[in-house]
Design an enzyme around this catalytic site. Structure first.
Site, PDB file in Angstrom:
ATOM      1  N   ASP A 238      20.393  54.660 -79.027  1.00  0.00           N
ATOM      2  CA  ASP A 238      20.693  53.549 -78.435  1.00  0.00           C
ATOM      3  C   ASP A 238      21.841  53.749 -77.481  1.00  0.00           C
ATOM      4  O   ASP A 238      22.803  54.609 -78.081  1.00  0.00           O
ATOM      5  CB  ASP A 238      20.778  52.242 -79.534  1.00  0.00           C
ATOM      6  CG  ASP A 238      20.703  50.950 -78.978  1.00  0.00           C
ATOM      7  OD1 ASP A 238      19.927  50.280 -78.879  1.00  0.00           O
ATOM      8  OD2 ASP A 238      21.745  50.576 -78.233  1.00  0.00           O
TER       9      ASP A 238
ATOM     10  N   HIS B 202      24.413  51.840 -77.451  1.00  0.00           N
ATOM     11  CA  HIS B 202      25.319  51.242 -78.190  1.00  0.00           C
ATOM     12  C   HIS B 202      25.460  52.008 -79.518  1.00  0.00           C
ATOM     13  O   HIS B 202      24.653  52.428 -80.035  1.00  0.00           O
ATOM     14  CB  HIS B 202      25.152  49.758 -78.350  1.00  0.00           C
ATOM     15  CG  HIS B 202      24.826  48.756 -77.223  1.00  0.00           C
ATOM     16  ND1 HIS B 202      23.661  48.584 -76.968  1.00  0.00           N
ATOM     17  CD2 HIS B 202      25.477  48.322 -76.276  1.00  0.00           C
ATOM     18  CE1 HIS B 202      23.554  47.611 -75.755  1.00  0.00           C
ATOM     19  NE2 HIS B 202      24.863  47.720 -75.253  1.00  0.00           N
TER      20      HIS B 202
ATOM     21  N   ASP C 203      17.942  51.266 -74.427  1.00  0.00           N
ATOM     22  CA  ASP C 203      18.562  50.407 -73.505  1.00  0.00           C
ATOM     23  C   ASP C 203      19.597  51.527 -72.704  1.00  0.00           C
ATOM     24  O   ASP C 203      20.327  51.124 -71.916  1.00  0.00           O
ATOM     25  CB  ASP C 203      19.357  49.430 -74.038  1.00  0.00           C
ATOM     26  CG  ASP C 203      20.004  49.701 -75.483  1.00  0.00           C
ATOM     27  OD1 ASP C 203      20.011  51.002 -75.813  1.00  0.00           O
ATOM     28  OD2 ASP C 203      20.537  48.707 -76.091  1.00  0.00           O
TER      29      ASP C 203
ATOM     30  N   HIS D 157      23.433  47.176 -85.481  1.00  0.00           N
ATOM     31  CA  HIS D 157      24.553  46.495 -85.538  1.00  0.00           C
ATOM     32  C   HIS D 157      25.038  45.532 -86.626  1.00  0.00           C
ATOM     33  O   HIS D 157      26.260  45.372 -86.946  1.00  0.00           O
ATOM     34  CB  HIS D 157      24.941  45.508 -84.326  1.00  0.00           C
ATOM     35  CG  HIS D 157      24.984  46.326 -82.808  1.00  0.00           C
ATOM     36  ND1 HIS D 157      25.814  47.567 -82.744  1.00  0.00           N
ATOM     37  CD2 HIS D 157      24.299  46.098 -81.697  1.00  0.00           C
ATOM     38  CE1 HIS D 157      25.212  48.025 -81.305  1.00  0.00           C
ATOM     39  NE2 HIS D 157      24.562  47.181 -80.949  1.00  0.00           N
TER      40      HIS D 157
HETATM   41 ZN   LIG Z   1      21.601  48.670 -77.745  1.00  0.00          ZN
END
Ligand SMILES: [Zn+2]
Length: 305
Positions: A163, A165, A244, A126
């Site tokens: 991931d 995200h 995750d 990120h």
């Molecule tokens: Zn993540």
């Protein structure tokens, strides 16, 4: 051929508040499962190096890097964004998290062990060109990729990110760099609410709904990622390995399992053998349920061996 697992004790020294999910025990859980599974005997474990500012400058704004060094606290903590904090050990942890990726690139390029996994924190995907975000201070995989491009004169590298995200920071850093093919699957809509509308010849985003399981996710990878990777002919494959999306991980709402990560690792291994002498560098991103995180990392590493 085996695999080298890079980490560093400093990565445990990024302390967080009591309720923060991105905690040092994540790395202990991975290490415990590596030992419990017997995998310890089949891998080489090494300490990574500490990244330099110059290496960070290849992927990050120099003012941002210098600001992080200047603000690093001597005591207590500061918040870089609503989710991302720095405590006295954080800067060093972040430098070793990045540095493990650099060590891994050097290792796979020198040919002794063509595959590497970096068990590091804080995570990176990120972190944008000029800002920290979502538990991430520096973008570990982006710096590793720029190291491969600069120090090893590669012309094409791929970064694949599973991931739960979106890897928005990695996309931000390479948005205008066609030397990098980027593939990212992620829950959508979901944090950080980016990536679903990206149109780019070298960025393949796969937004998928909550509830996505292995069957749908594998089909997406097979239909869109594998042909693009084959066509691109990467000279090194990087994996932003966030766990995750596991069914037991409450951070997201995907229903992936260990066998899906194992399958994915095998796909990357096969691709790498076809295009780049088997070279794969994977770096830990998310994964907050300690049991499924440890089991998933072991399944993933076994898929690469
Ligand atoms: Zn993540």
């Amino acid at each position: 051929m085996s695999i080298t697992v890079f980490s560093h004790p400093s990565c445990m020294q990024h302390q967080v508040t009591e309720i923060h999910p991105e905690e040092p025990a994540r790395l202990s859980a991975i290490n415990d499962q590596i030992i419990r599974s017997g995998l310890e005997l089949a891998i080489t474990q090494r300490d990574g190096q500490q990244a330099t500012k110059e290496q960070l400058y290849h992927a990050h704004d120099a003012d941002y890097v210098n600001d992080i060094f200047a603000r690093a606290p001597q005591e207590d903590h500061i918040w870089l964004d609503p989710d991302t904090l720095m405590t006295p050990g954080s800067l060093n942890a972040a430098l070793y998290a990045v540095g493990c990726g650099i060590s891994a690139v050097d290792e796979v390029m020198q040919g002794a062990n063509p595959r590497a996994f970096c068990a590091v924190r804080p995570p990176g995907h990120h972190a944008c060109y000029d800002k920290a975000m979502g538990f991430c201070i520096f973008n570990n995989i982006a710096v590793a990729a720029t190291h491969a491009l600069h120090a090893h004169q590669l012309e094409r590298v791929a970064i694949v990110d599973f991931d739960v995200h979106h890897g928005n920071g990695t996309e931000d850093i390479f948005t205008n760099d066609e030397r990098v093919l980027l593939c990212s699957s992620f829950q959508h809509p979901f944090y950080p609410d980016t990536g679903a509308d990206t149109i780019s010849p070298h960025i393949i985003n796969s937004p998928m709904p909550a509830g996505t399981g292995g069957t749908e996710w594998r089909a997406e990878v097979e239909n869109r990622w594998l042909p693009a990777l084959d066509h691109f002919e990467p000279q090194l494959i990087f994996v932003s390995a966030g766990f995750d999306g596991h069914a037991e991980d409450d951070m997201g709402n995907f229903n992936l399992r260990e066998e899906d990560y194992h399958w994915f690792a095998k796909q990357m291994k096969t691709l790498a053998e076809r295009h780049c002498d088997g070279r794969v560098v994977a770096m830990l991103e998310g994964g907050y349920d300690h049991s499924s995180l440890g089991r998933s990392v072991v399944a993933f590493i076994k898929g690469l061996i």
